[in-house]
Design a protein around this motif. Structure first.
Motif, PDB file in Angstrom:
ATOM      1  N   GLY A  21       0.746  -1.179   0.072  1.00 63.27           N
ATOM      2  CA  GLY A  21       0.169   0.079   0.161  1.00 63.27           C
ATOM      3  C   GLY A  21       0.842   1.278   0.170  1.00 63.27           C
ATOM      4  N   PHE A  22       0.386   2.237  -0.803  1.00 57.89           N
ATOM      5  CA  PHE A  22       0.882   3.663  -0.740  1.00 57.89           C
ATOM      6  C   PHE A  22      -0.144   4.531  -0.599  1.00 57.89           C
ATOM      7  CE2 PHE A  22       3.524   0.731  -3.481  1.00 57.89           C
ATOM      8  CZ  PHE A  22       4.666   1.058  -3.036  1.00 57.89           C
ATOM      9  N   HIS A  23       0.556   5.846  -0.113  1.00 61.63           N
ATOM     10  CA  HIS A  23      -0.567   7.001   0.067  1.00 61.63           C
ATOM     11  C   HIS A  23      -1.242   7.368  -1.104  1.00 61.63           C
ATOM     12  CE1 HIS A  23      -0.107   7.182   4.351  1.00 61.63           C
ATOM     13  NE2 HIS A  23       1.211   7.438   4.415  1.00 61.63           N
ATOM     14  N   THR A  24      -0.468   7.655  -2.378  1.00 65.72           N
ATOM     15  CA  THR A  24      -0.632   8.384  -3.338  1.00 65.72           C
ATOM     16  C   THR A  24      -0.443   7.404  -4.653  1.00 65.72           C
ATOM     17  OG1 THR A  24       1.232   9.670  -3.891  1.00 65.72           O
ATOM     18  CG2 THR A  24      -0.055  10.610  -2.442  1.00 65.72           C
ATOM     19  N   GLN A  73      -2.950  15.597  -3.156  1.00 69.15           N
ATOM     20  CA  GLN A  73      -3.716  14.946  -4.019  1.00 69.15           C
ATOM     21  C   GLN A  73      -5.022  14.616  -3.664  1.00 69.15           C
ATOM     22  OE1 GLN A  73      -1.894  11.568  -6.091  1.00 69.15           O
ATOM     23  NE2 GLN A  73       0.158  12.709  -6.252  1.00 69.15           N
ATOM     24  N   SER A  74      -5.315  14.766  -2.329  1.00 64.01           N
ATOM     25  CA  SER A  74      -6.487  14.373  -1.715  1.00 64.01           C
ATOM     26  C   SER A  74      -7.355  15.751  -1.314  1.00 64.01           C
ATOM     27  CB  SER A  74      -6.379  13.433  -0.531  1.00 64.01           C
ATOM     28  OG  SER A  74      -5.791  12.320  -0.617  1.00 64.01           O
ATOM     29  N   LEU A  75      -6.797  16.811  -0.918  1.00 62.90           N
ATOM     30  CA  LEU A  75      -7.397  17.960  -0.572  1.00 62.90           C
ATOM     31  C   LEU A  75      -7.350  19.094  -1.410  1.00 62.90           C
ATOM     32  CD1 LEU A  75      -5.518  18.339   3.101  1.00 62.90           C
ATOM     33  CD2 LEU A  75      -7.863  17.041   2.397  1.00 62.90           C
ATOM     34  N   GLU A 128     -16.048  32.150  -0.672  1.00 63.55           N
ATOM     35  CA  GLU A 128     -15.250  31.460  -1.432  1.00 63.55           C
ATOM     36  C   GLU A 128     -14.515  30.625  -0.149  1.00 63.55           C
ATOM     37  OE1 GLU A 128     -11.348  31.367  -4.127  1.00 63.55           O
ATOM     38  OE2 GLU A 128     -12.531  33.462  -3.701  1.00 63.55           O
ATOM     39  N   ARG A 129     -14.012  31.103   0.942  1.00 67.60           N
ATOM     40  CA  ARG A 129     -13.414  30.248   1.885  1.00 67.60           C
ATOM     41  C   ARG A 129     -14.483  29.246   2.644  1.00 67.60           C
ATOM     42  NH1 ARG A 129     -12.334  35.186   5.134  1.00 67.60           N
ATOM     43  NH2 ARG A 129     -13.139  34.114   7.045  1.00 67.60           N
ATOM     44  N   GLU A 130     -15.705  29.631   2.677  1.00 70.39           N
ATOM     45  CA  GLU A 130     -16.595  28.568   3.204  1.00 70.39           C
ATOM     46  C   GLU A 130     -16.637  27.459   2.096  1.00 70.39           C
ATOM     47  OE1 GLU A 130     -20.030  30.970   3.677  1.00 70.39           O
ATOM     48  OE2 GLU A 130     -19.734  31.664   5.529  1.00 70.39           O
ATOM     49  N   ILE A 131     -16.820  27.746   0.948  1.00 71.79           N
ATOM     50  CA  ILE A 131     -16.701  26.822  -0.282  1.00 71.79           C
ATOM     51  C   ILE A 131     -15.591  25.828  -0.046  1.00 71.79           C
ATOM     52  CG2 ILE A 131     -16.894  26.254  -2.664  1.00 71.79           C
ATOM     53  CD1 ILE A 131     -18.610  28.864  -3.090  1.00 71.79           C
ATOM     54  N   LYS A 132     -14.532  26.325  -0.127  1.00 68.00           N
ATOM     55  CA  LYS A 132     -13.133  25.270  -0.024  1.00 68.00           C
ATOM     56  C   LYS A 132     -13.019  24.545   1.432  1.00 68.00           C
ATOM     57  CE  LYS A 132     -10.286  28.378  -3.106  1.00 68.00           C
ATOM     58  NZ  LYS A 132      -9.821  27.372  -4.113  1.00 68.00           N
ATOM     59  N   HIS A 133     -13.396  25.503   2.248  1.00 68.47           N
ATOM     60  CA  HIS A 133     -13.377  24.619   3.559  1.00 68.47           C
ATOM     61  C   HIS A 133     -14.618  23.547   3.589  1.00 68.47           C
ATOM     62  CE1 HIS A 133     -14.640  23.875   7.765  1.00 68.47           C
ATOM     63  NE2 HIS A 133     -13.250  23.924   8.000  1.00 68.47           N
ATOM     64  N   TRP A 134     -15.577  23.589   2.902  1.00 66.40           N
ATOM     65  CA  TRP A 134     -16.600  22.480   2.876  1.00 66.40           C
ATOM     66  C   TRP A 134     -16.112  21.256   2.183  1.00 66.40           C
ATOM     67  CZ3 TRP A 134     -19.173  20.414  -1.488  1.00 66.40           C
ATOM     68  CH2 TRP A 134     -20.223  19.572  -1.045  1.00 66.40           C
ATOM     69  N   LYS A 135     -15.499  21.485   1.136  1.00 71.24           N
ATOM     70  CA  LYS A 135     -14.778  20.449   0.266  1.00 71.24           C
ATOM     71  C   LYS A 135     -13.861  19.740   1.229  1.00 71.24           C
ATOM     72  CE  LYS A 135     -13.775  20.813  -3.943  1.00 71.24           C
ATOM     73  NZ  LYS A 135     -13.006  21.333  -5.120  1.00 71.24           N
ATOM     74  N   LEU A 136     -13.003  20.589   1.855  1.00 71.40           N
ATOM     75  CA  LEU A 136     -11.797  20.035   2.473  1.00 71.40           C
ATOM     76  C   LEU A 136     -12.505  19.223   3.799  1.00 71.40           C
ATOM     77  CD1 LEU A 136      -9.580  22.929   2.873  1.00 71.40           C
ATOM     78  CD2 LEU A 136      -9.110  20.787   1.344  1.00 71.40           C
ATOM     79  N   TYR A 155     -13.962  15.597   3.034  1.00 74.86           N
ATOM     80  CA  TYR A 155     -13.152  14.593   2.558  1.00 74.86           C
ATOM     81  C   TYR A 155     -12.243  14.090   3.908  1.00 74.86           C
ATOM     82  CZ  TYR A 155      -9.340  12.025   0.875  1.00 74.86           C
ATOM     83  OH  TYR A 155      -8.280  11.077   0.546  1.00 74.86           O
ATOM     84  N   VAL A 156     -12.089  15.159   4.711  1.00 77.79           N
ATOM     85  CA  VAL A 156     -11.306  14.703   6.167  1.00 77.79           C
ATOM     86  C   VAL A 156     -12.265  14.026   6.781  1.00 77.79           C
ATOM     87  CG1 VAL A 156     -10.158  15.483   8.312  1.00 77.79           C
ATOM     88  CG2 VAL A 156      -9.683  16.615   5.862  1.00 77.79           C
ATOM     89  N   THR A 157     -13.536  14.181   7.157  1.00 83.76           N
ATOM     90  CA  THR A 157     -14.658  13.385   8.290  1.00 83.76           C
ATOM     91  C   THR A 157     -15.036  11.944   7.286  1.00 83.76           C
ATOM     92  OG1 THR A 157     -16.120  14.809   7.054  1.00 83.76           O
ATOM     93  CG2 THR A 157     -15.270  15.675   9.110  1.00 83.76           C
ATOM     94  N   THR A 158     -14.700  11.952   6.152  1.00 82.46           N
ATOM     95  CA  THR A 158     -15.095  10.563   5.463  1.00 82.46           C
ATOM     96  C   THR A 158     -13.700   9.727   5.402  1.00 82.46           C
ATOM     97  OG1 THR A 158     -14.928  11.667   3.375  1.00 82.46           O
ATOM     98  CG2 THR A 158     -17.133  11.524   4.415  1.00 82.46           C
ATOM     99  N   HIS A 159     -12.684  10.182   5.184  1.00 85.82           N
ATOM    100  CA  HIS A 159     -11.568   9.414   4.686  1.00 85.82           C
ATOM    101  C   HIS A 159     -10.674   9.453   6.154  1.00 85.82           C
ATOM    102  CE1 HIS A 159     -12.880  10.071   0.641  1.00 85.82           C
ATOM    103  NE2 HIS A 159     -12.318   9.029   0.170  1.00 85.82           N
ATOM    104  N   THR A 160     -11.210   8.883   7.073  1.00 85.58           N
ATOM    105  CA  THR A 160     -10.595   9.013   8.344  1.00 85.58           C
ATOM    106  C   THR A 160      -9.564   7.914   8.489  1.00 85.58           C
ATOM    107  OG1 THR A 160     -12.225   7.424   9.367  1.00 85.58           O
ATOM    108  CG2 THR A 160     -12.480   9.764   9.357  1.00 85.58           C
TER     109      THR A 160
END
Length: 961
Positions: A373-376, A581-583, A611-619, A622-627
Motif C-alpha cells: 500500500g501507498f498513500h498516493t 492529491q486528496s485535498l 469562497e473560504r466557506e466553499i473551499k473549507h466545505w470540500k476539505l 473529505y477529512v471527515t469521511t476518509h478517516t
C-alpha cells in the motif's frame, strides 16, 4: 572457509529472496561426489531435498531446533568439523563437508517419508519443518545478533508462548499481527529498576481501533529501549497480557546502527529525494555495510518475533520502511502466509532509487507481500517503474508478478481521527485558550506553520515567502504574524544542526527588518506543544501553510481543517505533500518558487468569506469521511480480498505434486516429456549464446533420456543449428523455431515442417525491423532460416514496450498480404510462416511416433511458461480426451497427461511450479526414479559428450589466464 567467507555465505543465505542457486549447487556436488566414488544416489522426493537444502541455507536464521530434534545429533560431526577446519587441508575439509551433507540429506529423507501429502515448496508451509535444523552458519548469525544464551526458539514456540502469557489464541480464530518499528507502548525504567508502561496515542494507534471490530490483533515492535536479558520474560508477559503487544528485543548499539544509521541516515533522505553523499562530514563512508548488516539483522529479529506468535490463518501487516526485508523473511518460512505492507513515506522515482547500493534486496524483500500500500498514485507508479527498470519485472497498475507470486499494489491515503478534535474543541480549557489567543492577536491575521525542524518540511521556504510578502505587499505590514512551531528532531545529526542554525538566522533577520517594539512578524516556537495548545492555535489561525519540499502525507493539513469549522480558514498546501492529491480545496503551490508561495499567502489573506466557506466545505467533507479508521479498514479488506483471490487461484491451479506425477507415470510404457527450454528450464535472454545449457541441465536431461521408456523433446524458439549445437550429442528430440523444424529422438536428420520456403518477405520486412532496431537502444534482430525474432529484452523497459507495440502495428499491416504472421511473446516479436505452431508440430510428432515408430504414448508431461504454451496445453488435453474417449483412435487406446506451467499465469495447465529453479528441481526428482543401473551406464556413456560441449569454454578460459 575463512571468517570473511563465512560472513558472505551467511549474508547471501539470509537476505537473498531465493536460495535456489545454493540448493542446486549442493545437490550437484553430492551427485558428483557419489558418481566419482561409485556411490548410489538415493532417490528422494523433492520436498525432502528442498527442505534439507533450505535448512542448510537458512539454518543461520536462528530458528533453533528443539533439544529433542533428531537432526541435532547428526549435526555434531559438522560442528566438530567447524572446530577442526583450521587443522584440515581445504580438499579434505570439502570432502568431509560433502559427505556430511549427504548423510544429513538421507536422514532428513527418512524423517519426511511419513508425510505423503508433501509437494514442491511445501517445506515452507510450517515453522516446525524449518525450525528442525542446525547449521554452522546459525552460530555465525547468533553471534552477529548478540543472541542471549537463554533465548531459545522451539519448534512448538507458539504453544510455549501461550503458556507464558496465559492466552490461548488458537481458540480465538485468525488474528491480525501488526508489525512496526516501535510499539504503541513506551517502556521506561526508573532508578529503582521498576519498569513503567505508557500507552501512546499516535495516528497508527487511532487508525487500528477500527480493525478491532473485525478481529483481534497483536502489535509487534521494538519497546524503544534495551531490556536486561534477565528481565525480558517479565516485560514480554506484561506487554502481552495488558497491552496485546509482543516486544522485539534489540540492544541499544544494534538499534543505533539499524534505526539511526540505515533507516534515518540512508533510507529516509533517499526516499525524500535527498541523495546519499559518498562520505559524511567526519570523513566516514555514508553508506557503510555495517549499517546494512544491522538493518538486515534487525529485520530478522522482527521475523523471529512474528514467528513466535503466528498461527496458521493469521494476517500480518508490516508497517513502513524500517521493515522492507520482513515480508520475504516470513514468506520463505510460511509459504501461504497473508502479508500486507504499507509504506508511510514517499517512494522515489527509479532514477533516485537506483542510487541505493542494496536496491534489489529491498525490492525483493517487499515484493513477497500480497498487498503493498501507498498513500498516493505517484508513489505506487514510481514503485512499479522501479520494479520494471531495476528487476526487469512485468508490472501493471494492479501490481507486479515476481517468481509466480503476484504482489498487488493499492492506494490508501491515510487520515486522522476527527472525534479526537471534536472532543478537544468542546473542552472548556481549550475554549478558554482560544479566547485568550483571539485577544492576543486582535486586529491581526494569523499564519500558522506546524512542522518538525526537518529539511524536508520547507520551513526556510516559508520564512522567505513571508519576507517576500512583506516586501511586495506593504499593506500587510504589522497586520500579519506567522506563528511557526518547529519541533526539534535528530538534534545530534550535523545536517539538522545546520538547518536549525540557518532557520534561527532567517527568523532573526526578518524580525529585525520588519519588526517593531510591540510587534514581531514571526513567533518562532522551537519546541513541541501540548495537544490542547495546538488545537487552540489551529482554531484561531486564518491561514495554515504546509510548505514541505517532500512529504509522505502530512496530516497537519487534516488537523487544521478539523479545527476551522467556525473560522473557515484557508489552507496553503505544497504540491509535494501527499495530502495535496486528496485535498482539492486547498491552494496548492510549489514551495521552491518563493514568489508563488508569497502570492498564495496574499491570495489566502484576501479571499472573500463565501469562497473560504466553499473551499473549507470540500476539505471538511473529505477529512471527515476518509478517516484513519477508514484507511485501516480499507487496507485490511483489500488484503483479505487479495488473499482470497490468491487462494482461489491456487485451488484452481495447484502446485505440482511430484509424488503424484511419479505415481501416474510409473506404469506407463511410453512416456513423452515436452519441455519448453526458454522460460521453463532457463530464464530467457535475448542473445542465444547466453542461454546455452549448463551442466545441471545436461545431467537432468540425460538422466531422463537414459530410461528407454522416456521420450524427451525440447521446444525452443531458437534455430535448429543452435539446438543441434547444444543438444545434438544427446538422445532427445528437438523442435526449433517454435515448430518450423523437428528432429525425432534417435534420428540424425531434421524435418522441415514449413510448406513454403519463399523468403521474399524478408526483403520487405527487414528494413522495418532495422529501422526500429536503430531507434531502440538494446534491441536485437535474430535471423533464422524460417523466421525472424525482434528482441527488446535489453532495451529500456517502457520505451522498448512502446516501440514493440508500434512495430507490431506496422508489421501486422504489412503482413496482411504475406504468408507471415506476427506473434508477440515476453520481450520479443516473432515473424514466422502462417499455420506453424508448437501444437501443430507436436501433433505431427504424435503421428510420426505412431506411424513410423509404431509407438503409442501412454503418458505425457508438458512443461511451458509463456503464452505460446497455452495452445500446446489445450492440444495435449484434446489428445488425452480423444485417446481416452475413442477406442478406435490411432494415437493410443489410453493416455494420461499433465500440463504444468512455470508461474501462475496459465489457464490451460493442470498445475504450476513457482519458477525455473522449481522446474529443474521437479525434473530432477522425476529423473531420479529412473533405474539406477541405466542411469549410471548412460551417464558414463555421455561423459565424453558432456566434456566436449563445455571444452571450448575451458580452453577459452585457459587462454585468458
Amino acid at each position: 572457509m575463512s571468517e570473511k567467507e563465512e560472513y558472505y555465505f551467511y549474508r547471501k543465505d539470509n537476505y537473498s529472496t531465493s536460495s535456489a542457486d545454493i540448493e542446486y549447487a549442493s545437490e550437484n556436488e553430492v551427485e558428483e561426489q557419489s558418481t566419482q566414488e561409485n556411490l548410489p544416489v538415493r532417490p528422494r522426493d523433492d520436498t525432502s531435498f528442498k527442505s534439507s537444502s533450505r535448512e542448510r541455507s537458512e539454518g543461520s536464521d536462528g530458528l533453533s531446533s528443539s533439544p529433542e530434534s533428531p537432526v541435532t545429533t547428526e549435526n555434531r560431526p559438522f560442528q566438530e568439523l567447524q572446530k577442526q577446519k583450521g587443522e584440515m587441508s581445504p580438499k579434505a575439509a570439502q570432502e568431509e563437508i560433502l559427505a556430511q551433507i549427504q548423510r544429513l540429506q538421507l536422514k532428513l529423507t527418512e524423517l519426511r517419508e511419513v508425510d505423503s501429502t508433501s509437494s514442491i515448496g511445501s517445506h515452507q508451509s510450517h515453522l516446525q519443518t524449518t525450525s528442525s535444523s542446525h547449521s554452522s552458519h546459525q552460530r555465525a548469525l547468533e553471534s552477529s545478533l548478540g543472541r542471549e544464551a537463554n533465548f531459545q526458539v522451539h519448534s512448538s514456540m507458539t504453544r510455549s508462548n501461550i503458556g507464558e502469557t496465559g492466552h490461548d489464541d488458537s481458540k480465538l480464530g485468525p488474528k491480525l499481527l501488526v508489525v512496526s518499528n516501535r510499539l504503541p507502548v513506551t517502556v521506561t525504567r526508573d532508578n529503582n529498576g521498576t519498569y513503567h508502561f505508557n500507552m501512546s496515542s499516535g495516528g497508527l494507534v487511532s487508525a487500528l481501533k477500527g480493525v478491532k471490530s473485525l478481529m483481534s490483533f497483536i502489535w509487534i515492535g521494538w519497546p524503544g529501549t534495551e531490556i536486561d536479558p534477565n528481565e525480558r520474560e517479565y516485560v514480554r508477559n506484561k506487554l502481552r497480557e495488558d497491552y496485546s503487544c509482543f516486544p522485539v528485543f534489540i540492544t541499544d548499539e544494534q538499534a543505533n546502527l539499524y534505526y539511526n544509521g540505515f533507516c534515518n541516515d540512508v533510507l529516509w533522505p533517499l526516499f525524500h529525494y535527498v541523495p546519499v553523499p559518498i562520505v559524511s562530514s567526519d570523513g566516514e563512508r555514508k553508506f557503510d555495510f555495517k549499517y546494512w548488516q544491522a538493518y538486515s539483522a534487525a529485520n530478522y529479529r522482527f521475523a523471529e518475533a512474528v514467528l513466535q506468535v503466528y498461527q496458521e490463518g493469521d494476517y500480518i501487516w508490516v508497517q513502513d520502511y524500517h521493515l522492507l526485508l520482513l515480508p520475504s523473511l516470513l514468506r520463505r518460512r510460511l509459504r501461504d502466509v497473508k502479508i500486507g505492507f504499507f509504506l508511510h513515506i514517499p517512494f522515489p522515482t527509479s532514477e533516485v532509487y537506483r542510487i541505493l547500493p542494496v536496491r534489489k534486496e529491498l525490492l525483493q524483500g517487499v515484493l513477497a507481500a500480497d498487498l503493498i500500500g501507498f498513500h498516493t498514485y505517484d508513489y505506487a507508479r514510481h514503485f512499479l517503474s522501479v520494479c520494471t527498470r531495476i528487476l526487469g519485472l512485468d508490472s501493471s497498475p494492479k501490481g507486479v508478478n515476481y517468481h509466480s507470486h503476484f504482489a498487488h499494489v493499492g492506494i490508501f491515503p491515510i487520515g486522522i481521527d476527527p472525534n479526537t478534535f471534536h472532543r478537544a474543541l468542546e473542552d472548556s480549557n481549550v475554549q478558554q485558550r482560544i479566547q485568550e489567543l483571539h485577544e492576543k492577536f486582535i486586529g491581526k491575521k494569523v499564519l500558522l506553520g506546524v512542522d518538525r525542524l526537518d529539511y524536508i518540511k520547507g520551513v526556510p521556504h516559508k520564512l522567505l515567502a513571508l519576507e517576500w510578502l512583506l516586501t511586495k505587499h506593504s499593506e500587510w505590514m504589522h497586520k500579519v504574524v506567522l506563528v511557526q512551531i518547529a519541533v526539534p528532531t535528530r538534534t545530534e545529526i550535523e545536517e539538522y544542526k545546520k538547518l536549525s542554525s540557518q532557520t534561527n538566522e532567517l527568523v532573526g533577520r526578518i524580525n529585525g527588518k520588519f519588526g517593531t517594539v510591540d510587534h514581531s512578524p514571526i513567533m518562532f516556537i522551537n519546541q513541541s506543544l501540548a495537544f490542547e495548545e495546538l488545537v487552540a492555535l489551529y482554531t484561531v489561525a486564518d491561514v495554515a501553510i504546509v510548505s514541505s519540499v517532500r512529504d509522505g502525507m502530512n496530516l497537519v493539513s487534516y488537523e487544521y481543517v478539523m479545527c476551522q469549522q467556525a473560522n473557515k480558514g484557508v489552507l496553503i498546501l505544497s504540491e509535494f505533500a501527499g495530502s495535496a492529491q486528496s485535498l482539492s480545496g486547498a491552494i496548492r503551490v510549489n514551495p521552491w518558487n518563493i514568489e508563488e508561495l508569497a502570492n498564495a499567502i496574499h491570495e489566502a489573506l484576501s479571499m472573500p468569506r463565501r469562497e473560504r466557506e466553499i473551499k473549507h466545505w470540500k476539505l471538511y467533507r473529505y477529512v471527515t469521511t476518509h478517516t484513519a479508521e477508514y484507511w485501516a479498514k480499507s487496507f485490511f479488506q483489500e488484503l483479505d480480498n487479495v488473499v482470497k483471490h490468491r487462494d482461489e487461484l491456487r485451488l484452481s491451479l495447484p502446485l505440482l505434486n511430484v509424488k503424484s506425477v511419479t505415481k501416474r507415470m510409473s506404469n506407463a510404457r511410453i512416456r513423452l516429456f515436452l519441455l519448453e527450454y526458454e522460460g521453463s528450464l532457463c530464464n530467457s535472454k535475448s542473445l542465444a549464446e547466453l542461454n546455452s545449457p549448463t551442466s545441471t541441465h545436461i545431467k537432468i536431461l540425460t538422466r531422463l533420456c537414459s530410461d528407454p521408456r522416456n521420450i524427451v523433446v525440447i521446444l525452443s524458439g531458437r534455430s535448429k543449428d543452435i539446438l543441434e549445437h547444444w543438444f545434438g550429442n544427446y538422445p532427445m528430440g528437438l523442435i526449433a523455431e517454435n515448430g518450423c523444424d523437428l528432429k525425432i529422438s534417435g534420428v540424425a536428420e531434421w524435418r522441415c515442417l514449413v510448406s513454403s520456403t519463399e523468403t521474399e518477405w524478408r526483403d520487405e520486412l527487414l528494413p522495418v525491423l532495422q529501422y526500429f532496431t536503430e531507434r531502440t537502444p538494446g534491441a536485437y534482430i535474430e535471423r533464422k532460416k524460417h523466421s525472424i525474432t525482434w528482441h527488446f529484452r535489453d532495451a529500456d523497459p517502457e520505451f522498448g514496450s512502446w516501440q514493440a507495440n508500434e512495430l507490431q502495428l506496422h508489421l501486422t499491416e504489412l503482413c496482411s498480404s504475406l504468408p507471415i504472421e506476427v506473434n508477440s511473446g515476453p520481450k520479443y516479436l516473432e515473424l514466422r510462416p502462417k499455420g506453424v505452431s508448437r501444437s501443430s508440430t507436436v501433433e505431427r510428432l504424435f503421428s510420426i511416433l505412431y506411424d513410423e515408430k509404431r509407438t503409442s504414448v501412454d503418458f505425457c508431461f508438458c512443461l511451458g511458461a509463456d503464452r505460446c504454451s497455452e495452445d500446446l496445453f489445450a492440444f495435449i488435453h484434446h489428445m488425452k480426451d480423444k485417446a481416452n474417449g475413442d477406442s478406435s483412435s490411432s494415437i493410443s487406446t489410453k493416455m494420461d497427461a499433465i500440463c504444468c506451467a512455470v508461474g501462475l499465469q496459465s489457464s490451460n495447465a493442470d498445475a504450476y511450479l513457482q519458477d525455473v529453479e522449481a522446474a529443474l528441481a521437479a525434473l530432477r526428482e522425476l529423473s531420479s526414479h529412473t533405474s539406477a543401473t541405466i542411469v549410471d551406464s548412460h551417464l558414463r556413456a555421455h561423459t565424453n559428450a558432456l566434456s566436449h560441449v563445455h571444452k571450448p569454454r575451458r580452453r577459452s578460459n585457459a587462454k585468458t589466464k
